[in-house]
Every structure is written in structure tokens, then in C-alpha cells.
Design an enzyme around this catalytic site. Structure first.
Site, short mmCIF file in Angstrom:
data_model
loop_
_atom_site.label_atom_id
_atom_site.label_comp_id
_atom_site.label_asym_id
_atom_site.label_seq_id
_atom_site.Cartn_x
_atom_site.Cartn_y
_atom_site.Cartn_z
N GLU A 47 0.82 -1.22 0.00
CA GLU A 47 0.00 0.00 0.00
C GLU A 47 0.86 1.28 0.00
O GLU A 47 0.39 2.35 0.40
CB GLU A 47 -0.95 -0.01 1.20
CG GLU A 47 -1.98 -1.13 1.11
CD GLU A 47 -2.81 -1.26 2.37
OE1 GLU A 47 -3.88 -0.65 2.43
OE2 GLU A 47 -2.37 -1.96 3.30
N SER B 18 -6.74 -2.79 1.55
CA SER B 18 -7.10 -2.16 0.27
C SER B 18 -7.68 -3.14 -0.73
O SER B 18 -7.49 -3.00 -1.94
CB SER B 18 -5.88 -1.46 -0.35
OG SER B 18 -5.33 -0.56 0.55
N TYR C 126 -10.28 3.07 -4.63
CA TYR C 126 -9.39 4.21 -4.45
C TYR C 126 -9.39 5.22 -5.58
O TYR C 126 -9.12 6.37 -5.37
CB TYR C 126 -7.96 3.73 -4.17
CG TYR C 126 -7.90 3.07 -2.83
CD1 TYR C 126 -7.80 3.84 -1.68
CD2 TYR C 126 -8.05 1.71 -2.70
CE1 TYR C 126 -7.81 3.27 -0.44
CE2 TYR C 126 -8.06 1.12 -1.46
CZ TYR C 126 -7.94 1.91 -0.34
OH TYR C 126 -7.97 1.33 0.89
N ARG D 160 -10.49 3.13 12.08
CA ARG D 160 -11.74 3.00 11.31
C ARG D 160 -12.13 1.54 11.20
O ARG D 160 -11.30 0.70 10.85
CB ARG D 160 -11.51 3.55 9.90
CG ARG D 160 -12.74 4.07 9.20
CD ARG D 160 -12.48 4.25 7.72
NE ARG D 160 -12.55 2.97 7.05
CZ ARG D 160 -11.70 2.55 6.11
NH1 ARG D 160 -10.72 3.32 5.70
NH2 ARG D 160 -11.85 1.37 5.56
N ASP E 120 -14.64 -1.38 9.49
CA ASP E 120 -15.51 -1.68 8.35
C ASP E 120 -16.55 -2.68 8.80
O ASP E 120 -16.21 -3.68 9.44
CB ASP E 120 -14.69 -2.28 7.20
CG ASP E 120 -13.73 -1.28 6.60
OD1 ASP E 120 -13.97 -0.07 6.74
OD2 ASP E 120 -12.74 -1.71 5.96
N GLU F 186 -13.51 -5.74 9.72
CA GLU F 186 -12.10 -5.55 10.07
C GLU F 186 -11.91 -4.19 10.72
O GLU F 186 -12.76 -3.31 10.61
CB GLU F 186 -11.21 -5.66 8.83
CG GLU F 186 -11.49 -4.57 7.82
CD GLU F 186 -10.28 -4.15 7.01
OE1 GLU F 186 -9.15 -4.58 7.31
OE2 GLU F 186 -10.46 -3.34 6.09
N ASN G 68 -9.16 -1.01 10.94
CA ASN G 68 -7.98 -0.37 10.34
C ASN G 68 -7.37 0.57 11.37
O ASN G 68 -8.03 1.52 11.80
CB ASN G 68 -8.39 0.42 9.10
CG ASN G 68 -9.08 -0.47 8.08
OD1 ASN G 68 -8.45 -1.28 7.43
ND2 ASN G 68 -10.40 -0.34 7.96
N GLY H 97 -6.70 5.38 5.64
CA GLY H 97 -6.29 6.31 4.60
C GLY H 97 -6.61 7.76 4.95
O GLY H 97 -7.59 8.05 5.65
#
Ligand SMILES: Nc1ncnc2c1ncn2[C@@H]1O[C@H](COP(=O)(O)OP(=O)(O)O)[C@@H](O)[C@H]1O
Ligand SMILES: [Mg+2]
Length: 313
Positions: free
Chosen positions: A27, A155, A221, A260, A262, A275, A277, A281
Site C-alpha cells: 500500500e 485495500s 481508491y 476506522r 468496516d 475488520e 484499520n 487512509g
């Protein structure tokens, strides 16, 4: 010269700040975009910040170079996974986000799910798959469609939605290119949401509307085909429930500062955590800045608040 015409004074003197960006993970490119945005925001706030790419220089140079605080804008391995966090703790340099343990844990989707299962946080059923797996048995256990994904990548790299038994082997081979640990997960039919965390509190929920069947990197993205809704459109009480569930999920993992989660909301109203994070991002398309904006927090204030929450372990 008029002092007020120079750079704005920071709300707080943080000393010399390094924004870690780039690195060597898959990433890297996203991290460079995130890091550049963060750096620009901090500079606009008058913070003495500089870019630092661990692909070019060892992070152990941070101490000798006089950095007093670090903003981690790295994604993926050797950045989001507890390794850099451990190095910074050895050097006693305060850094943003989760500590060593939670960073490492959240990097691994299988272990994350085990902690959630043990804490009563709902997450889709899963099974670890290997080259020796019996695909018919996997399909019978998990049901079709199912999702095959590498445990450590982000990602949506190496992730496939599989509709038939014959396609599981190919999806496994793709995921196994990224990781030696691969899982097959129950596909949740419903709506996707993401919940940002700032200062250990939940930001407004974002609803993600992706074009049918597109779960790939490119779409997430670089495409305008995915729509993000914030406010998310849920009734207030249901949004609060998702926020409360996310805070429970975050507490179970021991995450800190910002991040964050999901999640999917199944058509029958049952939520499932996918998941967590720990270094999300911060690009122009990114979701924590979008949620912060909905809460009345500008991007520049957001990066300063994250930097303020830095800790030394
Ligand atoms: N079990 C699932 N059911 C439905 N959709 C899923 C499931 N797992 C993943 N997805 C889709 O794939 C995307 C990426 O999966 P995620 O587990 O968040 O991994 P990462 O973002 O690290 O690649 C999700 O945002 C969601 O759109
Ligand atoms: Mg995700």
C-alpha cells in the site's frame, strides 16, 4: 518583518514532527498520498512537520534527527502492524494511533475475528483455507457466495467474491500470492458501512455504495463509481447502535486514539464487523476525513487532533 505574516502559530508546540509515509508495503502509493495530505495539513497549522519515508531511511534515525513526535501515515506491513510502533517505543518517541499489540492484532483479520468472537462482537463466519482444503466442504460450511481474502493485506488486494465451488481454488491462489494465511468468509448480503474513531469516540457513520460486484482496489481508491453517504441515512437510533458496537469492537481489540472499522449491515438489520484499520487512509477519497467533516472538524483540525493524541506507549 511583521511576525503575524509568517506561518500560523500551532495551537501547541509539538517540536519537530515526522510524518511517516511510503514504506515498503503493497500500500506504499496510498500511504504516500495519505502522508502528503497529512503533512500539508500540519504545515498549514504551523506545525514543524517533515516527511519521513522508512523505505529511504531507517526509522531508528528519527531519534538522532531530533524528531519529538511521529504521525504514522503508513499502511500495511512494517508500518501499521506494530513493528514501527515497537521501534518508536524503544526510542521513547510519542506516535499516533494504536500501540504495538492492537496494531499487530488488527493487521491479522483471522486473529481480529477470534477476539471479536470471544467478546461477543458479531463478525461473519469464517474458515482458514489452505492448498489442501476441500472446496466442496468449505462451500458447504460457509455457504455461497463467499469471500476469499488474505489475512494480512488491506485495500481489497487479493480479495475475491466467489459464486461457485469451482472458482474457490482460483480465488485461494490469488489470495495466497499476498499471504500465507487465507480465509474464506460468509458473504453478507446487505449494506456496507464504515465508522471512524477519533479520540476514542465514534464519528458519524458513512454508508458505502459500491457498484454491484466491484470489490477491487481500483474501484475503492481511484474511481468515482463508489458513492459515500454521510449522513448515512440510517435512523438516528440505528446509527448510534452501530457506533456503540464499533466502540465495543475497538475496546475488545485494545485500539487507541484513532482508526476506522468496516462493517456490513445485513438485510435483516444484523450488523457484522469485517475488520479494523488502525492507520486508515488520509487521501482525498478517504473516509475518516469525510466523517470528521460531517462532525464539523476540518481536515487540518483533524490531523492536529490525531497528533495531539500521540502517546509514547
Ligand atoms: N464477508 C463479507 N461480506 C460482504 N462483503 C465483504 C465481506 N468481506 C469483505 N467484503 C467487501 O470487501 C471489502 C474489503 O474487505 P475488508 O475485509 O474490509 O478488507 P480490506 O479493506 O483490508 O481489503 C469490504 O469493504 C466489502 O466491500
Ligand atoms: Mg476494509
Amino acid at each position: 518583518m511583521n511576525a503575524s505574516a509568517t506561518a500560523p502559530r500551532p495551537a501547541r508546540d509539538f517540536g519537530k514532527v515526522a510524518v511517516l509515509m511510503g514504506g515498503t508495503s503493497a500500500e506504499r502509493e496510498i500511504s504516500l498520498m495519505s502522508g502528503t495530505n497529512v503533512l500539508e495539513g500540519l504545515l498549514r497549522k504551523g506545525v514543524d512537520a517533515q516527511a519521513f519515508d522508512p523505505a529511504d531511511r531507517s526509522v531508528f534515525e528519527l531519534e538522532r534527527a531530533g524528531f519529538r513526535r511521529v504521525f504514522i501515515a503508513l499502511h500495511g506491513r512494517l508500518g501499521e502492524d506494530g513493528t514501527v510502533q515497537g521501534a518508536l517505543e524503544l526510542m521513547k518517541i510519542p506516535y499516533t494511533g494504536s500501540g504495538v499489540m492492537a496494531s499487530a492484532l488488527c493487521m491479522d483479520k483471522v486473529r481480529t475475528k477470534l477476539v471479536w468472537l470471544g467478546s461477543g462482537v458479531p463478525t461473519p463466519r469464517h474458515v482458514i483455507v489452505t492448498a489442501q482444503s476441500d472446496w466442496t466442504a468449505v462451500a458447504a460450511q460457509i455457504g455461497l457466495p463467499l469471500i476469499v481474502k488474505p489475512a494480512h493485506e488491506g485495500s481489497t488486494l487479493g480479495l475475491t467474491k466467489v459464486e461457485s465451488v469451482e472458482k474457490i481454488a482460483g480465488a485461494y491462489e490469488l489470495a495466497a500470492r499476498y499471504d500465507s494465511l487465507v480465509l474464506a468468509e460468509e458473504f453478507i448480503h446487505g449494506t456496507e458501512f464504515t465508522v471512524g474513531i477519533l479520540d476514542d469516540a465514534a464519528l458519524p457513520v458513512i454508508r458505502i455504495e459500491a457498484p454491484q460486484g466491484n470489490y477491487d482496489y481500483q474501484h475503492k481508491y481511484f474511481s468515482d463509481a463508489t458513492h459515500y453517504h454521510c449522513p448515512c441515512g440510517l435512523p438516528g437510533a440505528q446509527e448510534k447502535e452501530l457506533q456503540a458496537l464499533t466502540l465495543r469492537a475497538v475496546a475488545a481489540l485494545g485500539c487507541r486514539g484513532w482508526g476506522r472499522a468496516d462493517l456490513m449491515l445485513r438485510a435483516d438489520g444484523k450488523p457484522f464487523l469485517l475488520e479494523m484499520n488502525t492507520s486508515p487512509g488520509m487521501t482525498g477519497h478517504s473516509l475518516v476525513p469525510m466523517a470528521a467533516r460531517a462532525a464539523g472538524i476540518t481536515f487540518d483540525d483533524l490531523v492536529v487532533r490525531i497528533l495531539e493524541s500521540a502517546h509514547a506507549g
